[in-house]
Write an enzyme that holds these catalytic residues in place. Structure first.
Site, PDB file in Angstrom:
ATOM      1  N   SER A  72     -21.174  35.052  28.712  1.00 20.25           N
ATOM      2  CA  SER A  72     -19.558  34.837  29.465  1.00 20.25           C
ATOM      3  C   SER A  72     -19.195  36.083  29.391  1.00 20.25           C
ATOM      4  O   SER A  72     -19.180  36.960  28.125  1.00 20.25           O
ATOM      5  CB  SER A  72     -18.890  34.108  28.107  1.00 20.25           C
ATOM      6  OG  SER A  72     -17.877  33.557  28.854  1.00 20.25           O
ATOM      7  N   TYR A 116     -16.176  29.790  20.062  1.00 20.01           N
ATOM      8  CA  TYR A 116     -16.916  29.740  21.367  1.00 20.01           C
ATOM      9  C   TYR A 116     -17.824  31.157  20.851  1.00 20.01           C
ATOM     10  O   TYR A 116     -18.442  31.497  21.550  1.00 20.01           O
ATOM     11  CB  TYR A 116     -16.438  29.392  22.101  1.00 20.01           C
ATOM     12  CG  TYR A 116     -16.940  29.304  23.840  1.00 20.01           C
ATOM     13  CD1 TYR A 116     -18.399  28.681  23.686  1.00 20.01           C
ATOM     14  CD2 TYR A 116     -16.272  30.253  24.816  1.00 20.01           C
ATOM     15  CE1 TYR A 116     -18.727  29.135  25.334  1.00 20.01           C
ATOM     16  CE2 TYR A 116     -17.710  30.393  25.480  1.00 20.01           C
ATOM     17  CZ  TYR A 116     -18.782  29.997  25.919  1.00 20.01           C
ATOM     18  OH  TYR A 116     -19.076  30.313  27.512  1.00 20.01           O
TER      19      TYR A 116
END
Length: 240
Positions: free
Chosen positions: A142, A164
Site C-alpha cells: 500500500s 495497519y
C-alpha cells in the site's frame, strides 16, 4: 509438465484478490482461489469457471501453520504466488488508528495476517515455486507503507493508521530481504501498490478493483530478468 502456469492468490474470494485471479485466468493461468471460508472460495471459483477460466478453490487461512501446509498439499505445481490477504484491524472515527491509544491485541492481529501470514505462506510455497521455470511472487502492499510519503507533510496519505500502515512497511522490508536471498534463482518478488480500492476493506471508497488489479497482474507476469525487490504502482517506483 504442462505449459499452463498455476497461480495462487490469497484472499481471492472477493474484491482485489478476485480481480487479480480473474485477470491472471484471462491470461491463461490456472488460478487457485485461496480463501479462509471454503464455501466462499468455491463460489468464487465457480463464478470464474463460468467465465471460461480454469479455477479451483484452496481453503487457506494465512494465520494457520497447519492450514497453510494443507494448502500446499492441494497444489501439484505453482508458478505465481500473490500474497493479497490482509486486514486493517479495528479503527476509530475517520478510519483512524491513534498510536497513543493502540490496543496491542489489534496490532498483533494485523501483523499476524499482513506480515507473518505472508512469510508463512511464502516459505511453505517456495519448494513448489523453485520447480517453476519462471516463478513470481507479488506482495500486495500500500502507499501508506512509504515512510517517505508518510513523513512528507505535502503528501496526502489519508488518516493515521498506526496498526495497519507499519505492517505494510514491514512487508516491504521483508520483500527486499527475500529478493536479496533469492537473487540468481529466477524468482522475482516485488511489492505492489494497488491504490485505494473500492472493496469491503475500504467501505466502497476508491477505484474499481478490476483497475487496481493491473499492477499486481503485471508483476505476476513479468518476463525473466524483470525487476525484483521493488515497490511499484501503476506509475512506476514508489519511494520507500
Amino acid at each position: 509438465m504442462s505449459d499452463t502456469k498455476t497461480a495462487l492468490i490469497t484472499g481471492a474470494n472477493k474484491g482485489l484478490g478476485y480481480e487479480i485471479a480473474a485477470g491472471l485466468g484471462a491470461r491463461g493461468h490456472r488460478v487457485a482461489i485461496g480463501a479462509r471460508d471454503q464455501a466462499r472460495g468455491e463460489a468464487a471459483a465457480k463464478k470464474l469457471r463460468a467465465e471460461g477460466i480454469d479455477a479451483f478453490a484452496v481453503p487457506l487461512d494465512v494465520t494457520s501453520d497447519r492450514g497453510v501446509i494443507e494448502a500446499v498439499g492441494r497444489l501439484d505445481r505453482l508458478d505465481v504466488l500473490v500474497n493479497n490477504a490482509g486486514i486493517s484491524g479495528e479503527t476509530g472515527p475517520g478510519w483512524a488508528q491513534d498510536p497513543t491509544t493502540l490496543d496491542l491485541d489489534v496490532v498483533r492481529e494485523v501483523v499476524d495476517t499482513n506480515v507473518y501470514g505472508v512469510i508463512r505462506v511464502t516459505n511453505a510455497m517456495l519448494p513448489l515455486l523453485r520447480q517453476s521455470p519462471s516463478p513470481r511472487i507479488v506482495n500486495v502492499s500500500s502507499s501508506v507503507a512509504s515512510l517517505t510519503w508518510q513523513s512528507d507533510p505535502g503528501v496526502e496519505v489519508g488518516p493515521i493508521m498506526a496498526a495497519y500502515s507499519p505492517t505494510k512497511t514491514y512487508l516491504n522490508a521483508v520483500t527486499v530481504h527475500y529478493a536479496r536471498q533469492l537473487a540468481g534463482t529466477g524468482i522475482l518478488i516485488n511489492a505492489a501498490c494497488p491504490g485505494l480500492v473500492a472493496t469491503d476493506f475500504t467501505g466502497g471508497a476508491g477505484r474499481p478493483a478490476r483497475d487496481a488489479a493491473a499492477t499486481p497482474i503485471r508483476l505476476a507476469t513479468l518476463p525473466d530478468g524483470g525487476p525484483t525487490g521493488s515497490f511499484l504502482n501503476d506509475d512506476g517506483v514508489i519511494p520507500w
